[in-house]
Design a protein around this motif. Structure first.
Motif, PDB file in Angstrom:
ATOM      1  N   LYS A  12      -8.119 -12.693   8.082  1.00 35.59           N
ATOM      2  CA  LYS A  12      -8.924 -11.884   7.174  1.00 35.59           C
ATOM      3  C   LYS A  12      -8.320 -11.941   5.785  1.00 35.59           C
ATOM      4  CE  LYS A  12     -10.466  -8.566  10.674  1.00 35.59           C
ATOM      5  NZ  LYS A  12     -10.511  -7.151  11.058  1.00 35.59           N
ATOM      6  N   LYS A  13      -9.221 -11.999   4.797  1.00 39.15           N
ATOM      7  CA  LYS A  13      -8.758 -12.035   3.417  1.00 39.15           C
ATOM      8  C   LYS A  13      -8.166 -10.685   3.061  1.00 39.15           C
ATOM      9  CE  LYS A  13     -10.134 -13.657  -1.095  1.00 39.15           C
ATOM     10  NZ  LYS A  13     -11.158 -14.358  -1.857  1.00 39.15           N
ATOM     11  N   ALA A  14      -7.022 -10.711   2.363  1.00 40.43           N
ATOM     12  CA  ALA A  14      -6.363  -9.463   1.989  1.00 40.43           C
ATOM     13  C   ALA A  14      -7.241  -8.672   1.044  1.00 40.43           C
ATOM     14  CB  ALA A  14      -5.028  -9.768   1.315  1.00 40.43           C
ATOM     15  N   ASN A  15      -7.250  -7.343   1.233  1.00 37.34           N
ATOM     16  CA  ASN A  15      -8.053  -6.476   0.378  1.00 37.34           C
ATOM     17  C   ASN A  15      -7.221  -5.963  -0.788  1.00 37.34           C
ATOM     18  OD1 ASN A  15     -10.415  -6.599   1.962  1.00 37.34           O
ATOM     19  ND2 ASN A  15      -9.508  -5.155   3.425  1.00 37.34           N
ATOM     20  N   ALA A  16      -6.617  -6.893  -1.502  1.00 37.00           N
ATOM     21  CA  ALA A  16      -5.774  -6.495  -2.631  1.00 37.00           C
ATOM     22  C   ALA A  16      -6.651  -6.254  -3.843  1.00 37.00           C
ATOM     23  CB  ALA A  16      -4.768  -7.603  -2.938  1.00 37.00           C
ATOM     24  N   GLY A  22      -0.397 -10.779  -8.011  1.00 38.89           N
ATOM     25  CA  GLY A  22       0.830 -11.120  -8.716  1.00 38.89           C
ATOM     26  C   GLY A  22       2.040 -10.393  -8.171  1.00 38.89           C
ATOM     27  N   LYS A  23       1.828  -9.354  -7.319  1.00 39.40           N
ATOM     28  CA  LYS A  23       2.939  -8.599  -6.769  1.00 39.40           C
ATOM     29  C   LYS A  23       3.276  -9.049  -5.354  1.00 39.40           C
ATOM     30  CE  LYS A  23       2.130  -4.498  -9.596  1.00 39.40           C
ATOM     31  NZ  LYS A  23       1.864  -3.048  -9.618  1.00 39.40           N
ATOM     32  N   VAL A  24       2.416  -9.877  -4.789  1.00 40.37           N
ATOM     33  CA  VAL A  24       2.683 -10.410  -3.452  1.00 40.37           C
ATOM     34  C   VAL A  24       3.854 -11.374  -3.539  1.00 40.37           C
ATOM     35  CG1 VAL A  24       1.749 -11.765  -1.551  1.00 40.37           C
ATOM     36  CG2 VAL A  24       0.274 -10.163  -2.779  1.00 40.37           C
ATOM     37  N   THR A  25       4.789 -11.276  -2.590  1.00 40.68           N
ATOM     38  CA  THR A  25       5.973 -12.140  -2.595  1.00 40.68           C
ATOM     39  C   THR A  25       5.960 -13.068  -1.388  1.00 40.68           C
ATOM     40  OG1 THR A  25       7.372 -10.685  -1.261  1.00 40.68           O
ATOM     41  CG2 THR A  25       7.253 -10.222  -3.638  1.00 40.68           C
ATOM     42  N   ILE A  26       6.905 -13.991  -1.395  1.00 39.92           N
ATOM     43  CA  ILE A  26       7.000 -14.902  -0.247  1.00 39.92           C
ATOM     44  C   ILE A  26       7.379 -14.136   1.020  1.00 39.92           C
ATOM     45  CG2 ILE A  26       7.560 -16.902  -1.661  1.00 39.92           C
ATOM     46  CD1 ILE A  26      10.484 -16.572  -0.814  1.00 39.92           C
ATOM     47  N   TYR A  27       7.994 -12.959   0.866  1.00 39.70           N
ATOM     48  CA  TYR A  27       8.351 -12.144   2.045  1.00 39.70           C
ATOM     49  C   TYR A  27       7.104 -11.577   2.704  1.00 39.70           C
ATOM     50  CZ  TYR A  27      13.007 -12.587   0.099  1.00 39.70           C
ATOM     51  OH  TYR A  27      14.179 -13.109  -0.393  1.00 39.70           O
ATOM     52  N   ASP A  28       6.091 -11.241   1.906  1.00 41.91           N
ATOM     53  CA  ASP A  28       4.831 -10.765   2.477  1.00 41.91           C
ATOM     54  C   ASP A  28       4.162 -11.867   3.289  1.00 41.91           C
ATOM     55  OD1 ASP A  28       4.885  -8.161   1.221  1.00 41.91           O
ATOM     56  OD2 ASP A  28       4.479  -9.206  -0.661  1.00 41.91           O
ATOM     57  N   GLN A  59      -0.009 -22.128   2.594  1.00 38.86           N
ATOM     58  CA  GLN A  59      -0.802 -22.161   1.369  1.00 38.86           C
ATOM     59  C   GLN A  59      -2.086 -21.361   1.517  1.00 38.86           C
ATOM     60  OE1 GLN A  59       0.143 -23.718  -1.754  1.00 38.86           O
ATOM     61  NE2 GLN A  59      -1.420 -22.174  -2.177  1.00 38.86           N
ATOM     62  N   GLN A  60      -2.722 -21.461   2.689  1.00 37.58           N
ATOM     63  CA  GLN A  60      -3.951 -20.698   2.945  1.00 37.58           C
ATOM     64  C   GLN A  60      -3.669 -19.202   2.891  1.00 37.58           C
ATOM     65  OE1 GLN A  60      -5.860 -21.603   6.710  1.00 37.58           O
ATOM     66  NE2 GLN A  60      -6.889 -19.614   6.756  1.00 37.58           N
ATOM     67  N   THR A  61      -2.574 -18.798   3.522  1.00 41.98           N
ATOM     68  CA  THR A  61      -2.215 -17.373   3.541  1.00 41.98           C
ATOM     69  C   THR A  61      -1.852 -16.889   2.135  1.00 41.98           C
ATOM     70  OG1 THR A  61      -1.374 -17.657   5.793  1.00 41.98           O
ATOM     71  CG2 THR A  61      -0.734 -15.652   4.630  1.00 41.98           C
ATOM     72  N   ALA A  62      -1.149 -17.725   1.385  1.00 40.57           N
ATOM     73  CA  ALA A  62      -0.797 -17.370   0.008  1.00 40.57           C
ATOM     74  C   ALA A  62      -2.058 -17.141  -0.817  1.00 40.57           C
ATOM     75  CB  ALA A  62       0.065 -18.473  -0.609  1.00 40.57           C
ATOM     76  N   LEU A  65      -3.754 -13.806   0.251  1.00 41.02           N
ATOM     77  CA  LEU A  65      -3.033 -12.614  -0.202  1.00 41.02           C
ATOM     78  C   LEU A  65      -2.986 -12.482  -1.723  1.00 41.02           C
ATOM     79  CD1 LEU A  65       0.013 -12.603   2.265  1.00 41.02           C
ATOM     80  CD2 LEU A  65      -1.968 -11.087   2.299  1.00 41.02           C
ATOM     81  N   GLY A  66      -3.427 -13.535  -2.407  1.00 38.14           N
ATOM     82  CA  GLY A  66      -3.387 -13.498  -3.873  1.00 38.14           C
ATOM     83  C   GLY A  66      -1.994 -13.725  -4.423  1.00 38.14           C
ATOM     84  N   TYR A  67      -1.204 -14.525  -3.726  1.00 35.80           N
ATOM     85  CA  TYR A  67       0.168 -14.790  -4.173  1.00 35.80           C
ATOM     86  C   TYR A  67       0.163 -15.621  -5.456  1.00 35.80           C
ATOM     87  CZ  TYR A  67       4.750 -17.042  -4.351  1.00 35.80           C
ATOM     88  OH  TYR A  67       5.962 -17.519  -4.777  1.00 35.80           O
TER      89      TYR A  67
END
Length: 359
Positions: A12-16, A22-28, A59-62, A65-67
């Motif tokens: 599911k696409k993140a509801n950011a 811009g606040k999403v990190t590689i840890y997320d 890459q898809q997840t990034a 999440l709007g990374y």
């Protein structure tokens, strides 16, 4: 060992909201995929140690999440951003747009991106964008100074911190570092000599601000040609303005309304020369029959105006390539470049109808 993703990939696409972008990190991303942050980092860099399936999933997840990569933090770690700063007076200028194309082509070839800023011919804006590009930690800076820049002190953050700096086309007075320019003195001389050889004796000159090295040298070339052919310099035939279409038209109106006697015009750019030809047409003054006109830059307008404009070619694209390759060489230290190197491109007179009619 190649690490595999977890069994519960994001579907599911993140509801950011916009504030989250811009606040999403590689840890997320790592938490979502149940893999390590180092694996995510390598995958985002397309590292071959991570298998293709994992790289694509990361890459898809990034994307979902709007990374947004924090390239400033990355450049701090690597001590390198792979970004070049570029300052030009106006991107709309034909010469500068050509130079930008050459710069981007050469920079991309060597793995650099280019961040472009405009000064708008304002010294204050130029100072602001110099500080902005310095704060962005670019690896080097290319700059064509504004028409009114008389010193290079505001470029000192780059100079004092040994961040490569190369001026091209327009160079502040007294700068003795790396510069790539055209032979503006020769251009001014060739343009004026051509008019003289076509029989002109009262030659006006449209100059830009004489605080700018280009226009100072083109004026010097104009004066040298007059001197060679023993034609006295007439201050009344020198018109200093910002070389826009409007400024060229106003200067032309002054010449025609005050009946200033001229039989030739050398304009330090094509825009003001084109404006003069257009104004001459309104006053039913024949170009080149009564007044012959030479411009500078060989931009598109010089070819489509009627009569077509004799002008000086100054090789904007190649100058941009040379400026970029010089900067990249300094950044990469791939070759030993002599200090205070000044590279000067030759110029060429392009003959058209505004001086030689339909010949």
């Amino acid at each position: 060992m190649k690490q595999q993703p977890g069994k519960q990939p994001a579907t599911k696409k993140a509801n950011a909201n916009k504030d989250d972008v811009g606040k999403v990190t590689i840890y997320d991303i790592a938490n979502r995929l149940k893999i390590s942050a180092s694996t995510v980092s390598r995958a985002l860099q397309n590292n071959s140690l991570i298998n293709k399936e994992t790289r694509e999933l990361v890459q898809q997840t990034a994307d979902e999440l709007g990374y947004v990569p924090n390239w400033i933090a990355s450049s701090l770690r690597k001590k390198r951003s792979n970004i070049i700063g570029l300052i030009v007076p106006r991107t709309s200028m034909y010469f500068q747009s050509n130079a930008i194309s050459g710069i981007q082509h050469e920079a991309h070839k060597h793995g650099f991106s280019v961040v472009i800023a405009q000064s708008g011919e304002s010294v204050a804006m130029e100072k602001e964008v110099v500080q902005t590009l310095y704060s962005l930690r670019v690896d080097g800076l290319l700059a064509a100074s504004s028409m009114f820049t008389t010193s290079y002190e505001h470029f000192n953050p780059f100079i004092k911190n040994n961040i490569p700096l190369v001026f091209f086309d327009r160079v502040p007075s007294g700068f003795d570092g790396f510069a790539v320019t055209g032979d503006d003195f020769k251009g001014g001389f060739l343009a004026t000599e051509h008019l003289i050889l076509q029989g002109c004796k009262n030659i006006a000159h449209f100059a830009g601000a004489l605080t700018c090295n280009l226009y100072e040298k083109r004026l010097a070339g104009y004066k040298a040609a007059l001197e060679k052919y023993k034609i006295p310099f007439n201050q009344d035939l020198l018109f200093v303005h910002n070389l826009t279409l409007d400024a060229g038209a106003e200067a032309a109106k002054k010449i025609f309304s005050e009946k200033i006697k001229i039989d030739g015009l050398f304009a330090a750019n094509d825009s003001s020369a084109v404006a003069f030809i257009q104004e001459a047409r309104k006053h039913k003054i024949d170009v080149p029959g009564k007044i012959k006109v030479v411009g500078y830059s060989n931009d598109l307008s010089s070819r489509i105006i009627s009569p077509s404009l004799t002008t000086i070619e100054q090789s904007g694209y190649r100058m941009g390539e040379k400026a970029a390759s010089t900067l990249v060489s300094i950044i990469n230290k791939t070759e030993q470049i002599a200090l205070n190197q000044q590279y000067v491109f030759d110029v060429e007179l392009i003959l058209r109808e505004s001086t030689i009619g339909n010949q």
